[in-house]
Structures are given as C-alpha cells and as structure tokens.
Design a protein around this motif. Structure first.
Motif, mmCIF file in Angstrom:
data_model
loop_
_atom_site.group_PDB
_atom_site.id
_atom_site.type_symbol
_atom_site.label_atom_id
_atom_site.label_comp_id
_atom_site.label_asym_id
_atom_site.label_seq_id
_atom_site.Cartn_x
_atom_site.Cartn_y
_atom_site.Cartn_z
ATOM 1 N N UNK A 127 0.822 -1.208 0.000
ATOM 2 C CA UNK A 127 0.000 0.000 0.000
ATOM 3 C C UNK A 127 0.858 1.260 0.000
ATOM 4 N N UNK A 128 1.886 1.281 0.847
ATOM 5 C CA UNK A 128 2.781 2.444 0.918
ATOM 6 C C UNK A 128 3.522 2.628 -0.403
ATOM 7 N N UNK A 129 3.974 1.523 -0.988
ATOM 8 C CA UNK A 129 4.665 1.610 -2.273
ATOM 9 C C UNK A 129 3.749 2.177 -3.349
ATOM 10 N N UNK A 130 2.481 1.752 -3.346
ATOM 11 C CA UNK A 130 1.522 2.261 -4.326
ATOM 12 C C UNK A 130 1.270 3.745 -4.122
ATOM 13 N N UNK A 131 1.098 4.160 -2.861
ATOM 14 C CA UNK A 131 0.875 5.576 -2.565
ATOM 15 C C UNK A 131 2.083 6.413 -2.966
ATOM 16 N N UNK A 132 3.268 5.881 -2.718
ATOM 17 C CA UNK A 132 4.492 6.612 -3.062
ATOM 18 C C UNK A 132 4.611 6.790 -4.577
ATOM 19 N N UNK A 133 4.277 5.739 -5.323
ATOM 20 C CA UNK A 133 4.358 5.818 -6.792
ATOM 21 C C UNK A 133 3.394 6.871 -7.323
ATOM 22 N N UNK A 134 2.173 6.903 -6.773
ATOM 23 C CA UNK A 134 1.158 7.835 -7.268
ATOM 24 C C UNK A 134 1.441 9.264 -6.820
ATOM 25 N N UNK A 135 1.738 9.448 -5.525
ATOM 26 C CA UNK A 135 1.936 10.798 -5.005
ATOM 27 C C UNK A 135 3.274 11.392 -5.406
ATOM 28 N N UNK A 136 4.310 10.556 -5.427
ATOM 29 C CA UNK A 136 5.644 11.069 -5.736
ATOM 30 C C UNK A 136 6.012 10.895 -7.201
ATOM 31 N N UNK A 137 5.341 9.932 -7.871
ATOM 32 C CA UNK A 137 5.703 9.661 -9.261
ATOM 33 C C UNK A 137 5.551 10.862 -10.163
ATOM 34 N N UNK A 138 4.446 11.624 -10.005
ATOM 35 C CA UNK A 138 4.234 12.813 -10.827
ATOM 36 C C UNK A 138 5.362 13.808 -10.642
ATOM 37 N N UNK A 139 5.799 13.963 -9.392
ATOM 38 C CA UNK A 139 6.831 14.959 -9.107
ATOM 39 C C UNK A 139 8.196 14.483 -9.577
ATOM 40 N N UNK A 140 8.407 13.158 -9.582
ATOM 41 C CA UNK A 140 9.671 12.641 -10.117
ATOM 42 C C UNK A 140 9.749 12.904 -11.620
#
Length: 219
Positions: A127-140
């Motif tokens: 769950x944390x990995x999924x949230x990180x990909x979605x929330x941080x992926x755009x900014x990466x």
C-alpha cells in the motif's frame, strides 16, 4: 499521458532560467485548478509552447499571453472545452493498480521462498509503495532541478502519506494479519495475476480513451 508528461518534463528542463521563473507561477496556478491529470498535462503543454515561443522571440511571457497568467490559464481551459473534474478517481485507479502489482510481487516472492502466507506488514508495504508511486511519481517526472507543482500542496500530500504510514504500521503491529496460501496458494496467485493484468488493461484503455479526445500529437 505518460508520453505527454515526459515531453513536458524534457521541455521544462531545456528552458532558460529567466523564462522558467516567468512560467512557474502559471504552472503553480494550473495545479490548483480542478482538472483531470491528463487535462492538466495538456494545458501545461500549451503553456510551455507559448513560453518557448516567447523565449525565442526574446519577449516576456506575460506580454506574449496578453493577459494575466491566471486569466490565460482559464482561457485555455475554456478554449479546450474542458470541464471541471476531480482527479481523485484517476489517482485511485493508479493507486489500486500499483497496490495489486506490489501485492502480487510479495505473494510470488513468498511462494518462491516456500513461505505460504502473506502478512499484514507486506500488505502495508504494498500500500505504501503504491501511494508513493502515485503521489511522488508525478513529481519525479516533473522534477529535474525544477519543481513545476504547488509546493505547499506537495508537502501536504507527503505529510498525509507519512501520517497514514505510521497509523497503519501501528495498527498492523497491534493486530497482525496473516493470509495463508497453503491449500489454495496457486489459486490466490492466479487471482492476483489476473487482477494485475485486468487493472493494467483498464488503466491503458482509460488513458488511451482520454488521449483520443484531443489531437495533441499533431499540434
């Protein structure tokens, strides 16, 4: 959308610092508008194109726009006929897809190691990995020495994610959950694999259908 986002990122990275300082407030304002993820990238692409033209001509961006950037962003949105739309559904689609992928990964790894169970800490990690990909992926995607998003909103999202992580970690440690994969482990793995492929197909269909609404590739 991924293609358009990468193009926007590269064009921003190639932009001069002076023009970037003029464009940034417009992109920051755009990030506050209630738009879908794809529509936001589409308008961003138009703004970057205008900034590129202004940079070549040696003109100021506000003069090129002919009006304040807030009014110009709203003009582009109205010109495209884009309706207000929350991006929550799209973010849930991305989060759910990533979550199933990671959960499938942990289940397969456990199966290879002859560990016939999936535990709550692994579900939390997925769950944390999924949230990180979605929330941080755009900014990466957007960050190459420059952050073309509302930084205050970004910090709030990170804060919420960190708080959720600690709350879920406390709950899972207090009430550990173990999902056995003994008798029907292959069935569980099969269901997860089918769900992963199905969500991937749904995700690709959705973004492709959104992109076909516009002729941005030929512009």
């Amino acid at each position: 959308m991924t293609t358009l986002r990468k193009e926007n990122t590269g064009r921003i990275a190639d932009m001069g610092e002076e023009m970037w300082e003029q464009l940034y407030p417009a992109l920051q304002y755009l990030s506050t508008r209630q738009l879908s993820l794809f529509d936001r990238e589409l308008i961003k692409s138009e703004l970057i194109g205008i900034a590129e033209e202004a940079e070549i001509q040696g003109a100021r961006l506000d003069r090129k726009m002919g009006m304040p950037y807030q009014a110009f962003c709203d003009f582009l949105i109205e010109k495209r006929g884009i309706r207000k739309k929350s991006s929550i559904g799209e973010q849930l689609l991305e989060t759910g897809t990533c979550f199933i992928w990671w959960l499938t990964f942990f289940a397969v790894v456990n199966l290879i190691q002859n560990d016939n169970a999936v535990r709550s800490n692994e579900i939390l990690a997925a769950l944390v990995a999924a949230m990180a990909v979605v929330l941080l992926g755009d900014h990466m995607f957007e960050y190459r020495g420059r952050l073309s998003v509302d930084q205050k909103k970004w910090r709030i999202q990170i804060g919420v994610m960190v708080v959720c992580f600690f709350v879920l970690a406390a709950v899972t440690s207090r009430y550990p959950i173990t999902i056995p994969l003994t008798a029907g482990r292959w069935i569980v793995i099969g269901i997860l694999l089918v769900a992963s492929v199905l969500l991937l197909l749904i995700r690709n269909w959705y973004w492709n259908s959104r992109s076909k609404q516009y002729n941005w590739k030929s512009e």
